[in-house]
Design a protein around this motif. Structure first.
Motif, short mmCIF file in Angstrom:
data_model
loop_
_atom_site.label_atom_id
_atom_site.label_comp_id
_atom_site.label_asym_id
_atom_site.label_seq_id
_atom_site.Cartn_x
_atom_site.Cartn_y
_atom_site.Cartn_z
N LEU A 129 96.70 53.22 60.23
CA LEU A 129 95.96 53.02 59.20
C LEU A 129 94.72 53.43 59.13
CD1 LEU A 129 94.80 51.50 56.95
CD2 LEU A 129 95.44 48.88 57.27
N VAL A 130 93.92 54.08 58.49
CA VAL A 130 92.31 54.93 58.95
C VAL A 130 91.89 54.87 58.05
CG1 VAL A 130 92.79 56.38 61.37
CG2 VAL A 130 93.14 57.28 58.70
N SER A 131 91.05 53.09 57.54
CA SER A 131 89.85 53.51 56.79
C SER A 131 88.20 53.38 57.28
CB SER A 131 90.67 52.18 55.98
OG SER A 131 90.17 51.46 56.53
N GLY A 132 87.56 52.85 56.10
CA GLY A 132 85.95 52.61 56.94
C GLY A 132 86.53 50.97 57.21
N GLY A 133 87.12 50.77 56.96
CA GLY A 133 87.18 48.86 57.59
C GLY A 133 88.22 49.05 59.17
N HIS A 134 88.91 49.85 59.20
CA HIS A 134 89.94 49.51 60.32
C HIS A 134 90.59 50.74 60.91
CE1 HIS A 134 90.69 45.44 58.09
NE2 HIS A 134 90.08 46.03 56.92
N THR A 135 90.92 50.61 61.67
CA THR A 135 92.21 51.78 62.96
C THR A 135 92.50 51.52 63.48
OG1 THR A 135 89.58 53.18 62.03
CG2 THR A 135 91.86 53.27 64.65
N MET A 136 93.87 51.47 62.83
CA MET A 136 95.37 50.81 64.07
C MET A 136 96.75 50.71 63.91
SD MET A 136 96.10 47.17 61.34
CE MET A 136 93.89 46.12 61.94
N VAL A 137 97.21 50.98 64.70
CA VAL A 137 99.14 50.91 64.63
C VAL A 137 99.58 50.21 64.51
CG1 VAL A 137 100.17 52.79 66.02
CG2 VAL A 137 98.56 52.97 65.88
N THR A 152 90.97 49.16 66.93
CA THR A 152 89.89 49.60 67.57
C THR A 152 88.87 48.20 68.17
OG1 THR A 152 87.48 51.08 66.84
CG2 THR A 152 88.82 49.50 64.95
N SER A 153 88.57 48.33 69.00
CA SER A 153 87.35 47.29 68.93
C SER A 153 86.40 47.34 68.91
CB SER A 153 87.37 47.53 71.26
OG SER A 153 87.02 49.16 71.11
N ASP A 154 85.77 48.44 68.10
CA ASP A 154 84.16 48.31 67.75
C ASP A 154 84.72 49.37 66.59
OD1 ASP A 154 84.03 50.81 68.42
OD2 ASP A 154 84.36 50.46 70.34
N ASP A 155 84.12 50.57 66.31
CA ASP A 155 83.90 50.97 64.63
C ASP A 155 85.22 52.02 64.84
OD1 ASP A 155 81.45 50.52 65.12
OD2 ASP A 155 80.58 53.22 64.75
N SER A 156 85.81 51.87 62.96
CA SER A 156 86.88 52.58 62.85
C SER A 156 86.98 53.40 63.01
CB SER A 156 87.04 51.50 61.20
OG SER A 156 85.96 51.59 60.21
N PHE A 157 87.98 54.32 62.61
CA PHE A 157 87.95 56.24 62.13
C PHE A 157 86.84 56.35 61.55
CE2 PHE A 157 89.75 60.41 60.71
CZ PHE A 157 89.48 60.82 61.66
N PHE A 192 81.24 67.10 73.04
CA PHE A 192 81.63 65.66 73.39
C PHE A 192 82.43 65.24 74.31
CE2 PHE A 192 79.77 65.92 68.91
CZ PHE A 192 78.24 66.09 68.92
N THR A 193 82.91 64.09 74.95
CA THR A 193 83.83 63.49 75.74
C THR A 193 85.18 62.63 75.15
OG1 THR A 193 82.75 61.79 76.41
CG2 THR A 193 82.32 63.92 77.68
N LEU A 194 85.99 62.23 75.50
CA LEU A 194 86.97 61.83 74.74
C LEU A 194 86.77 60.73 74.88
CD1 LEU A 194 89.62 62.33 73.05
CD2 LEU A 194 91.33 62.29 75.41
N PRO A 195 86.89 59.48 73.83
CA PRO A 195 86.49 57.81 74.24
C PRO A 195 88.12 57.19 75.14
CG PRO A 195 85.87 58.90 72.24
CD PRO A 195 86.92 59.73 72.57
N LEU A 196 87.62 57.17 76.39
CA LEU A 196 88.94 56.14 76.78
C LEU A 196 90.24 56.90 77.14
CD1 LEU A 196 89.22 52.63 74.20
CD2 LEU A 196 88.11 53.37 76.11
N LEU A 202 96.35 50.51 75.14
CA LEU A 202 95.89 50.79 74.32
C LEU A 202 94.88 50.43 73.09
CD1 LEU A 202 100.05 51.42 73.49
CD2 LEU A 202 98.46 53.20 74.04
N GLU A 203 93.78 50.78 72.79
CA GLU A 203 93.03 50.55 72.13
C GLU A 203 91.96 51.44 71.59
OE1 GLU A 203 89.82 47.78 73.18
OE2 GLU A 203 89.53 48.70 74.19
N TYR A 204 91.49 51.74 70.69
CA TYR A 204 90.51 52.93 70.17
C TYR A 204 89.59 52.46 69.95
CZ TYR A 204 93.84 54.98 68.56
OH TYR A 204 96.01 56.04 67.35
N SER A 205 88.14 53.29 70.41
CA SER A 205 86.43 53.29 70.59
C SER A 205 86.11 54.01 70.05
CB SER A 205 86.38 52.64 71.53
OG SER A 205 84.94 52.29 71.71
N PHE A 206 85.27 54.08 69.03
CA PHE A 206 84.32 55.28 68.39
C PHE A 206 82.74 55.21 68.03
CE2 PHE A 206 87.96 55.37 66.33
CZ PHE A 206 88.60 56.49 66.60
N SER A 207 83.10 54.20 69.15
CA SER A 207 80.92 53.37 69.60
C SER A 207 80.50 54.78 70.02
CB SER A 207 80.50 52.19 70.01
OG SER A 207 81.23 51.78 70.42
#
Length: 334
Positions: A129-137, A152-157, A192-196, A202-207
């Motif tokens: 699920l990738v949206s303006g408010g959520h990013t999760m598997v 995600t621990s901060d911003d969504s995708f 740009f470096t790849l986050p995490l 297993l976590e996303y972070s886009f900040s």
């Protein structure tokens, strides 16, 4: 038939769906993008006023179907409280007027059902699920139990795309605009470096990625930010953002076997992301599922489809509870 209203953010939408064959009898969606664009993002109070204006007019146009309705539902969580209340109040009032059952539908579960608008749901199922408010598997087993594998621990995708677009003065919403500009850019122009990347969790972070882009834009502006540089920034950002999604997905696919894997949410329309996921699923012998592009973003059709199964399985509560945030972990589809 069942009537559904979606008003979780900045789109007002109404759908009427057949309980028998999931056919979409009536559908309408009114976007608020033109109103929010000048602010560079959604203004909650403005969204609320626009919902209050749009929803009664949409109900008036759907009036010819009222005698055939068996139930009513509305998005009740998660979302902007001031936006959710518009759809919930309309459904509550209509339930009293028509003497029909009314219940709430989880917005995230609605997105899952966008994969199955005209068919039975397929399980077991993995979902990105990738949206303006959520990013999760998510993983959904045969018993319809949902578990969150990664979030995600901060911003969504999608949010990261909107914020980068705002930094570049591209307007709102930013996802499609960045994607279009990226087609004319060099995606290796900025490293740009790849986050995490070194993190096993297993976590996303886009900040952090977003901050790298911000600093690059500031540096480029010192020597006059040209159109070619803007395209290169968009391409480089898009490449790394999608790589971040795929990096964690590859780890998940190494741990889990999915018969079906679906991709949902407004940001799932990104062509680069879709192509990468198709390659991953092909490699693992997984059948990939996408929601129709028309129904990737927030819409009442997906809420109606979820509502059909909830109603048929008598899995609803008579009390519609509004919650700006909700926890989907360890919940059920219905």
């Amino acid at each position: 038939m069942i009537l559904a209203i979606e008003s979780s953010c900045d789109d007002s939408s109404l759908a009427i769906m057949s309980l028998d064959d999931y056919s979409l009898i009536h559908y309408e969606k009114l976007s608020q993008e033109i109103w929010h664009e000048k602010y560079g993002g959604v203004v909650p109070e403005l969204a609320c006023r626009l919902h209050v204006s749009a929803i009664p007019a949409m109900l008036e146009r759907a009036k010819p179907y009222f005698k055939q309705l068996k139930a009513l539902c509305a998005t009740s969580e998660p979302g902007l409280s001031v936006s959710l209340i518009g759809g919930i109040c309309a459904v509550r009032a209509l339930s009293v007027a028509l003497n029909l059952k009314a219940f709430g539908v989880n917005h995230l579960i609605g997105h899952i059902y966008s994969l199955f608008l005209t068919s039975q749901i397929k399980l077991p199922l993995g979902v990105l699920l990738v949206s303006g408010g959520h990013t999760m598997v998510l993983e959904i087993n045969q018993n319809r139990e949902i578990s969150v594998l990664c979030a995600t621990s901060d911003d969504s995708f999608g949010e990261s795309f909107d914020k980068v677009a705002k930094m570049l003065d591209l307007g709102y919403p930013g996802g499609a605009r960045i994607e279009n500009l990226a087609k004319n850019g060099d995606d290796k122009a900025f490293n740009f470096t790849l986050p995490l990347k070194e993190q096993k969790r297993l976590e996303y972070s886009f900040s952090g990625l977003k901050n790298q882009v911000r600093l690059t834009i500031q540096e480029q502006k010192k020597s006059n930010l040209l159109q070619d540089s803007i395209c290169d920034i968009c391409a480089s950002f898009e490449r790394v953002a999608c790589l971040h999604i795929m990096d964690k997905l590859e780890r998940i696919f190494a741990l889990r076997e999915f018969k079906y894997f679906g991709v949902v949410g407004g940001a799932s329309a990104n062509a680069r992301l879709r192509a990468s996921i198709c390659e991953l699923c092909l490699k693992h012998g997984t059948q990939v599922l996408f929601a129709p592009l028309e129904f990737c973003s927030d819409n009442a059709a997906m809420i109606a489809r979820a509502g059909v199964d909830i109603f048929k399985n008598n899995a609803f509560s008579e009390q519609i509870t509004l919650r700006a945030r909700s926890q989907i972990d360890k919940s059920k589809l219905f």
